[in-house]
Design an enzyme around this catalytic site. Structure first.
Site, mmCIF file in Angstrom:
data_model
loop_
_atom_site.group_PDB
_atom_site.id
_atom_site.type_symbol
_atom_site.label_atom_id
_atom_site.label_comp_id
_atom_site.label_asym_id
_atom_site.label_seq_id
_atom_site.Cartn_x
_atom_site.Cartn_y
_atom_site.Cartn_z
ATOM 1 N N LYS A 187 0.833 -1.214 0.000
ATOM 2 C CA LYS A 187 0.000 0.000 0.000
ATOM 3 C C LYS A 187 0.869 1.267 0.000
ATOM 4 C CE LYS A 187 -3.092 0.583 3.468
ATOM 5 N NZ LYS A 187 -3.052 1.914 4.125
ATOM 6 N N ARG A 218 2.847 5.953 -3.262
ATOM 7 C CA ARG A 218 3.987 6.763 -3.690
ATOM 8 C C ARG A 218 4.230 6.622 -5.188
ATOM 9 N NH1 ARG A 218 4.181 5.642 1.581
ATOM 10 N NH2 ARG A 218 5.531 6.811 3.030
ATOM 11 N N GLY A 258 -5.399 7.728 5.534
ATOM 12 C CA GLY A 258 -4.513 8.710 6.163
ATOM 13 C C GLY A 258 -3.277 8.972 5.311
ATOM 14 N N SER A 268 7.118 9.195 12.256
ATOM 15 C CA SER A 268 6.058 9.025 11.258
ATOM 16 C C SER A 268 6.594 9.171 9.833
ATOM 17 C CB SER A 268 4.960 10.070 11.494
ATOM 18 O OG SER A 268 4.132 10.149 10.353
ATOM 19 N N ASP A 273 1.894 -1.196 11.735
ATOM 20 C CA ASP A 273 0.551 -1.600 11.312
ATOM 21 C C ASP A 273 0.247 -3.059 11.661
ATOM 22 O OD1 ASP A 273 0.063 0.913 10.277
ATOM 23 O OD2 ASP A 273 0.833 0.397 8.294
ATOM 24 N N LYS A 301 -4.549 5.622 14.820
ATOM 25 C CA LYS A 301 -4.621 4.937 13.524
ATOM 26 C C LYS A 301 -6.089 4.944 13.060
ATOM 27 C CE LYS A 301 -0.272 4.101 13.079
ATOM 28 N NZ LYS A 301 0.474 4.826 12.060
HETATM 29 C C1 S3P Z 1 2.512 4.857 6.283
HETATM 30 C C2 S3P Z 1 3.102 5.208 7.476
HETATM 31 C C3 S3P Z 1 2.581 4.764 8.776
HETATM 32 C C4 S3P Z 1 1.612 3.592 8.629
HETATM 33 C C5 S3P Z 1 0.632 3.813 7.523
HETATM 34 C C6 S3P Z 1 1.343 3.971 6.205
HETATM 35 C C7 S3P Z 1 3.112 5.362 5.030
HETATM 36 O O1 S3P Z 1 1.892 5.837 9.384
HETATM 37 O O2 S3P Z 1 0.923 3.376 9.841
HETATM 38 O O3 S3P Z 1 -0.276 2.733 7.422
HETATM 39 O O4 S3P Z 1 2.797 4.822 3.939
HETATM 40 O O5 S3P Z 1 3.920 6.288 5.104
HETATM 41 P P1 S3P Z 1 2.635 6.934 10.303
HETATM 42 O O6 S3P Z 1 3.448 7.795 9.431
HETATM 43 O O7 S3P Z 1 1.504 7.681 10.955
HETATM 44 O O8 S3P Z 1 3.452 6.165 11.283
#
Ligand code: S3P
Length: 446
Positions: A29, A34, A102, A175, A328, A355
């Protein structure tokens, strides 16, 4: 985005016979998001194979289309993206619907922060509860401005800054989304954008930005702090991308095969980037028999085939510093702990509270509902394992629009006396289309 079904889709998962067979899981994902975003900023046609066709990634595709990229999926499942060039994104005509995602929201805010446009971001009930200040604050320092709903939440309108001001930023929270948002904003910003990362998080953005030709370097200090430097404005060249299987999706059949007695399965083509592979290490420490075959590199990412054999697991107390490498995967790791011998203590996981749901509270409530003794801490859980004995089962589990909660308790149901009822399986479509058919292929469901 709206799910295909208007009504909740409850489903019961019952005790399974041993699992066997070889499967693959859908594309990663994080890498899929990206690949669409960077392809949309390259001049010319990029090609993406193995893209995750889940709702979250489709939300990103729709947003990039709304801002001028041409994105087509051919009959062989290859995605073709004609980019508009860094700085070339167009003003979207309507609000960008981010659904449950998110990652789409936070990365796109970064991408748009250095464009001369205004964008409104909306999302579902889960996404609308999630904090956005972690990205709006650094992006405001670059010149973008925001009007958010109370508590820095969606719906939110952003006015990008062009020209934006380069930023030198030390991440206050581990993050990858925040890191990536700043780097993406840096693409259309002249000068040096620098992100200092005291605790390493997934590095797909850095790898892919380099792959697309951005002038980016990473320096690692003696204490592990990573300093990422990007020189803008960047010019991105179109790429051919092969997306590996998502380790966060592989986590579910991986744990299932360890806890359902007599199982032995292969999950082929799983991404094993060290910033993502923490669950494999943790499960091995718990006594899990996981063998990595054919380790190789695909599209700049380490990949392997996992052979997993059912194992007697024992409790663990993982170091919180490892959390980002399996952030995750905690919900399903908690299920493994519930079947292990002895107590597991998980701490330092306050990020789980923001989350898709509050994963500490949602998991504690669900685990109790299926007969597990669990103590909820502010920053984690203490779980008493059953020593391999089937869990009582029950439900319905309230999944709170959280795909990983639904899938974790589905796996728990496979080792339960009475089965586990999930209140709504629809959220699974955000990240793992084909989850239920995959369990059928492995013989877990009749
Ligand atoms: C992600 C980063 C993580 C992860 C999310 C995907 C990403 O979140 O939990 O499912 O693709 O950069 P955080 O940046 O909030 O840790």
């Amino acid at each position: 985005m709206t799910s295909t079904l208007d009504q909740p889709a409850p489903m019961r998962f019952s005790a399974a016979p041993s699992l066997s067979g070889a499967v693959t899981v859908p594309g990663d994902k994080s890498i899929s998001h990206r690949s669409l975003m960077l392809s949309a900023l390259a001049v010319g046609e990029s090609r993406v194979e193995g893209l995750l066709e889940g709702e979250d990634v489709l939300a990103t595709a729709a947003a990039m289309r709304a801002m001028g990229a041409q994105i087509i999926r051919d009959d062989d499942g290859i995605w073709h993206i004609h980019g508009v060039g860094v700085g070339g994104l167009l003003q979207p005509e309507t609000a960008l619907d981010m659904g449950n995602s998110g990652t789409s929201t936070r990365l796109l805010m970064g991408l748009l922060a250095s464009h001369d446009l205004t964008a409104t971001f909306t999302g579902d009930a889960s996404l609308s509860k999630r904090p956005m200040a972690r990205v709006t604050q650094p992006l405001a320092l670059m010149g973008a401005s925001f009007t958010s709903s109370p508590g820095d939440r969606l719906p939110l309108t952003m006015r990008g800054a062009c020209p934006a001001v380069p930023l030198d930023y030390r991440l206050p929270v581990a993050s990858a989304q925040v890191k990536s948002a700043i780097l993406l904003a840096g693409l259309n910003t002249s000068g040096i954008t620098r992100v200092v990362e005291p605790i390493p998080t997934r590095d797909h953005s850095e790898r892919m930005l380099k792959g697309f030709g951005a002038n980016l370097s990473v320096e690692v200090e003696a204490d592990g702090t990573r300093i990422i430097t990007l020189m803008g404005e960047a010019e991105l060249k179109p790429q051919q991308i092969v997306v590996p299987g998502d380790p966060s999706s592989a986590a579910f059949p991986m744990v299932a095969a360890l806890i359902v007695p007599g199982s032995r399965i292969t999950i082929a083509n799983v991404g094993l980037n060290a910033t993502r592979a923490g669950l494999v290490d943790l499960l091995r420490e718990m006594g899990g028999d996981i063998v990595i075959e054919n380790p190789r590199e695909v599209g700049g990412e380490p990949v392997g085939d996992l052979v997993i054999t059912a194992s007697a697991l024992h409790g663990v107390e993982p170091d919180p510093a490892r959390a980002p490498s399996m952030i995750d995967e905690y919900p399903v790791a908690f299920i493994a702990a519930a079947l292990a011998q002895g107590r597991s203590i998980f701490r330092g996981l306050e990020e789980l509270r923001v989350k898709e749901s509050d994963r500490i509270a949602t998991m504690a409530t669900g685990l109790r509902a299926i007969g597990v003794t669990v103590e909820e801490l502010e920053d984690g859980l203490i779980i008493e394992g059953s020593g391999g004995q089937p869990l009582a089962g029950g439900g319905p589990i309230a999944t709170k629009l959280d795909h990983r909660i639904a899938m974790s308790f589905a796996i728990a149901g496979l080792v339960s006396r009475d089965g586990v009822e999930i209140d709504d399986m629809r959220p699974v479509e955000t990240s793992f289309p084909g989850f239920v058919p995959l369990l059928k292929t492995l013989g877990a469901l009749s």
